[in-house]
Design an enzyme around this catalytic site. Structure first.
Site, PDB file in Angstrom:
ATOM      1  N   ASP A  76       0.791  -1.225   0.000  1.00 14.22           N
ATOM      2  CA  ASP A  76       0.000   0.000   0.000  1.00 14.22           C
ATOM      3  C   ASP A  76       0.824   1.277   0.000  1.00 14.22           C
ATOM      4  OD1 ASP A  76       0.993  -0.130   2.535  1.00 14.22           O
ATOM      5  OD2 ASP A  76      -0.926  -0.012   3.574  1.00 14.22           O
ATOM      6  N   ARG A 266      -4.604   4.133   6.493  1.00 12.42           N
ATOM      7  CA  ARG A 266      -5.002   3.848   5.121  1.00 12.42           C
ATOM      8  C   ARG A 266      -5.946   4.915   4.587  1.00 12.42           C
ATOM      9  NH1 ARG A 266      -4.490  -1.386   3.220  1.00 12.42           N
ATOM     10  NH2 ARG A 266      -5.317  -0.396   1.343  1.00 12.42           N
ATOM     11  N   TYR A 275       1.505  -3.702  10.896  1.00 17.78           N
ATOM     12  CA  TYR A 275       2.494  -4.762  10.775  1.00 17.78           C
ATOM     13  C   TYR A 275       2.903  -5.125  12.201  1.00 17.78           C
ATOM     14  CZ  TYR A 275       2.899  -3.644   5.806  1.00 17.78           C
ATOM     15  OH  TYR A 275       2.635  -3.432   4.475  1.00 17.78           O
ATOM     16  N   PRO A 358       8.077  -6.101   3.888  1.00 19.89           N
ATOM     17  CA  PRO A 358       7.343  -4.964   3.335  1.00 19.89           C
ATOM     18  C   PRO A 358       7.364  -3.716   4.204  1.00 19.89           C
ATOM     19  CG  PRO A 358       5.805  -6.449   4.383  1.00 19.89           C
ATOM     20  CD  PRO A 358       7.173  -7.068   4.549  1.00 19.89           C
TER      21      PRO A 358
END
Length: 654
Positions: A76, A266, A275, A358
């Site tokens: 993202d 987001r 995470y 990531p």
């Protein structure tokens, strides 16, 4: 954006006139032959296909094993550099409107006064001022895919993916000539009514963008090699009710005993990605053996957030992964000891050739940059503008960049988990975390990538003429005023993802006056047989179809006379011979906005040559006509010229 060149067309100017049916329509069976077959509809595959779709003369097909487009989850983070690339593709504004902007990052550490609790330890800007005209943003990878699919659908090729295709195998005919479809690929259909059917397609080039378990990579006999995974992290997109004050801000949270969280707000104002660090893995242990559930992730997050409440109302997506940094030794099918005698036919990009954690937000970004690097080179070769030896530069350039990414990711992951260089886990040091984040801000923004001197990157002999535009680095845009209509804009935004080179001519103090260096340059480019514009532009094409020349003047826009400009900077184009007035710019005299000052450009002027993927290839004096011609001579082909620029002119299959 320019349109109506070849006649007035009503409707959306982003939708090009359709060309004759080509390559992959996405419906029915695959064509028997194509120029390029792209395997995989991840970010790398779609970025590559979107670029190639701009060229209807290139027959392209893209296949995907899944049954349809991605809908949720996965990457993202979109770096500043990637936003610059999206501008070239034409959808940066859409991303900016929809995405969550990451403006600041907060850091949280164990609270020494309250055991088991966390406290904020710092807050900084996410990216340094002036690093890019674009911010770091967050947007679901699926939406990025959607934008690329829209580019493909609106292109002259009307390119669309063929879903439900699993690659069975591929074979390369080493004796095939470079212009023949020398790669044979077999694909198994998995769609209803066609399960088990085998399709065979022949291609001049195949690009594997099919992920970490890449079937294309395996067909080449290449392996991902690197560190074994020794840590597990969970990731989840959640809708939650919490009193954690930085829930809408990017945050790096390190607890004393319960692990760490990287929090990413987001798009949409409510969704949050976490995470979550899980337990260390034992030697040889895999995440799948742990039977970790989404409840485990939620519980781990709640322990780390203590003393703040974190009530998860919905988990939109979740996954668990192992941290491991792996890399292949080469990104094409040519063994290193055969580079001088054989030409590449098959390439791999993205996760197919490099994998990592990531948390630094680099995976999707670097994968798309792989594709941006390769796509214009494939287009140049297939359109006859360059010889196939140019394709060797893809693996040479991008493998080195991937190795830097692996090293960075390994160090960053260790810092977040509190693992020292000796492999021993200690209590995390929040100061180390914050200092490292600040020091490597340009790397995480994607602006630190640099290519070393090579076929496509000149030496730094004249770097002093534009000290703020380092050769081998991306072209760092700056404000200018378009001369014809006084429009304030970013100079870098004239560069579209269209395969063209950009030559920025920064005029000296005398501008384009008779006898000036810029006037002499325009005469050379327009009239001299050695001019790369004259030599490499097809006779039936617009003068800027291969090399797009733009001039930037030091004077204010009202002090520059459009009428007095050289005709070369006002070219007649299209079937009506309409004049393009958008080749000339002046500095923006708003305080602090002068491009000559911002980018360290010599007041006597210079040339800055920029590759189709927005990286600076050379900086030259305005009068270095021979050097400019010699640069292109190394790899470009004039129309009708035989492809002689190959390694020792050895047959590519031997």
């Amino acid at each position: 954006m320019q349109f109506h060149l070849n006649g007035y067309r009503p409707g959306d100017p982003h939708i090009a006139e359709p060309a004759a049916a080509q390559g992959g329509s996405g419906v029915g069976a695959l064509p028997e032959t194509v120029d390029v077959l792209v395997v995989g509809c991840g970010p790398a595959g779609l970025a590559l296909a979107a670029q190639l779709s701009a060229f209807p003369e290139i027959r392209t097909a893209i296949v995907e094993q899944k049954s349809g487009p991605l809908l949720r989850g996965q990457a993202d983070g979109i770096a500043c550099r990637t936003m610059e690339m999206f501008q070239a593709y034409g959808f940066a504004e859409k991303v900016l409107k929809e995405a969550c902007w990451v403006n600041e990052t907060s850091f949280w550490k164990p609270d020494e006064t309250r055991p088991g609790a966390i406290i904020r330890s710092g807050r900084i800007k996410d990216t340094e001022d002036g690093l890019s005209e674009f911010p770091h943003v967050i947007l679901n990878q699926a939406r990025v895919h959607d934008f690329f699919l829209d580019v493909m659908k609106s292109s002259p090729s009307r390119l669309a993916p063929h879903y439900d295709r699993r690659l069975v195998d591929l074979a390369v005919d080493l004796d095939a000539s470079p212009d023949a479809p020398g790669v044979t690929v077999r694909l198994e259909r998995q769609d209803a009514g066609h399960q088990g059917e085998i399709e065979t397609i022949r291609a001049r080039y195949v690009v594997g963008c099919d992920g970490a378990r890449s079937a294309v990579r395996q067909s080449l006999g290449r392996e991902l090699r690197g560190d074994s995974a020794n840590a597990a992290w969970g990731v989840m997109d959640v809708l939650a009710v919490t009193d954690f004050p930085d829930i809408r801000m990017k945050a790096l949270i390190q607890s004393e005993e319960e692990g760490s969280i990287v929090l990413i707000p987001r798009e949409g104002g409510y969704l949050v990605r976490l995470y979550v660090e899980l337990d260390k893995l034992k030697a040889g242990e895999r995440v799948r053996n742990r039977n970790i559930t989404e409840r485990d992730l939620v519980a781990a997050a709640q322990r780390i957030f203590s003393p703040y409440a974190f009530d998860v109302r919905e988990v939109a997506w979740w996954s668990v992964y192992e941290i491991g940094q792996r890399l292949t030794d080469k990104f094409d099918d040519v063994p290193q000891d055969q580079v001088q005698s054989r030409l590449p036919r098959v390439f791999i990009a993205g996760d197919a050739c490099h994998t990592h954690s990531p948390k630094a937000g680099q995976g999707m970004n670097v994968s798309m940059q792989d594709a941006f690097n390769l796509s214009w080179k494939l287009a140049a070769v297939l359109r006859g503008l360059a010889g196939p030896a140019l394709l060797h530069t893809y693996s040479a350039e991008r493998q080195a960049i991937a190795r830097e990414l692996i090293d960075f990711d390994r160090e960053w992951a260790a810092i977040l988990s509190g693992t020292g260089k000796d492999g021993v886990t200690r209590k995390p040091d929040p100061k180390v975390t914050q200092d490292y984040f600040v020091r490597h801000g340009r790397y995480t923004a994607g602006t630190a990538t640099g290519y070393t001197p090579s076929l496509l990157t000149a030496s730094g002999e004249h770097q002093h003429l534009a000290s703020g535009l380092p050769i081998g680095m991306r072209f760092h845009s700056a404000p200018v005023i378009r001369l014809a209509d006084a429009k304030p804009m970013q100079l870098g935004h004239v560069a579209e993802a269209d395969g063209r080179w950009r030559l920025y001519a920064f005029a000296g103090r005398d501008g384009a006056a008779p006898g000036s260096a810029l006037a002499a340059l325009c005469r050379f480019l327009a009239e001299d047989p050695a001019s790369p514009v004259r030599r490499y532009t097809p006779s039936n094409a617009d003068v800027d179809s291969v090399i797009d020349v733009r001039a930037v003047f030091q004077q204010a826009h009202r002090d520059v006379d459009v009428e007095a400009m050289p005709a070369f900077l006002k070219p007649a184009k299209g079937r009506y011979g309409l004049i393009d007035y958008e080749k000339m710019f002046t500095v923006d005299h708003t305080p602090g906005a002068d491009i000559f000052d911002l980018r360290g450009i010599d007041r006597d002027g210079c040339l800055v040559l920029v590759r189709p993927d927005q990286y600076i290839a050379a900086v030259l004096p305005l009068d270095a006509h021979a050097d400019l011609a010699a640069f292109f001579e190394r790899f470009m082909l004039a129309p009708g010229e035989a492809s002689a620029k190959e390694p020792d002119r050895v047959h590519p299959g031997r």
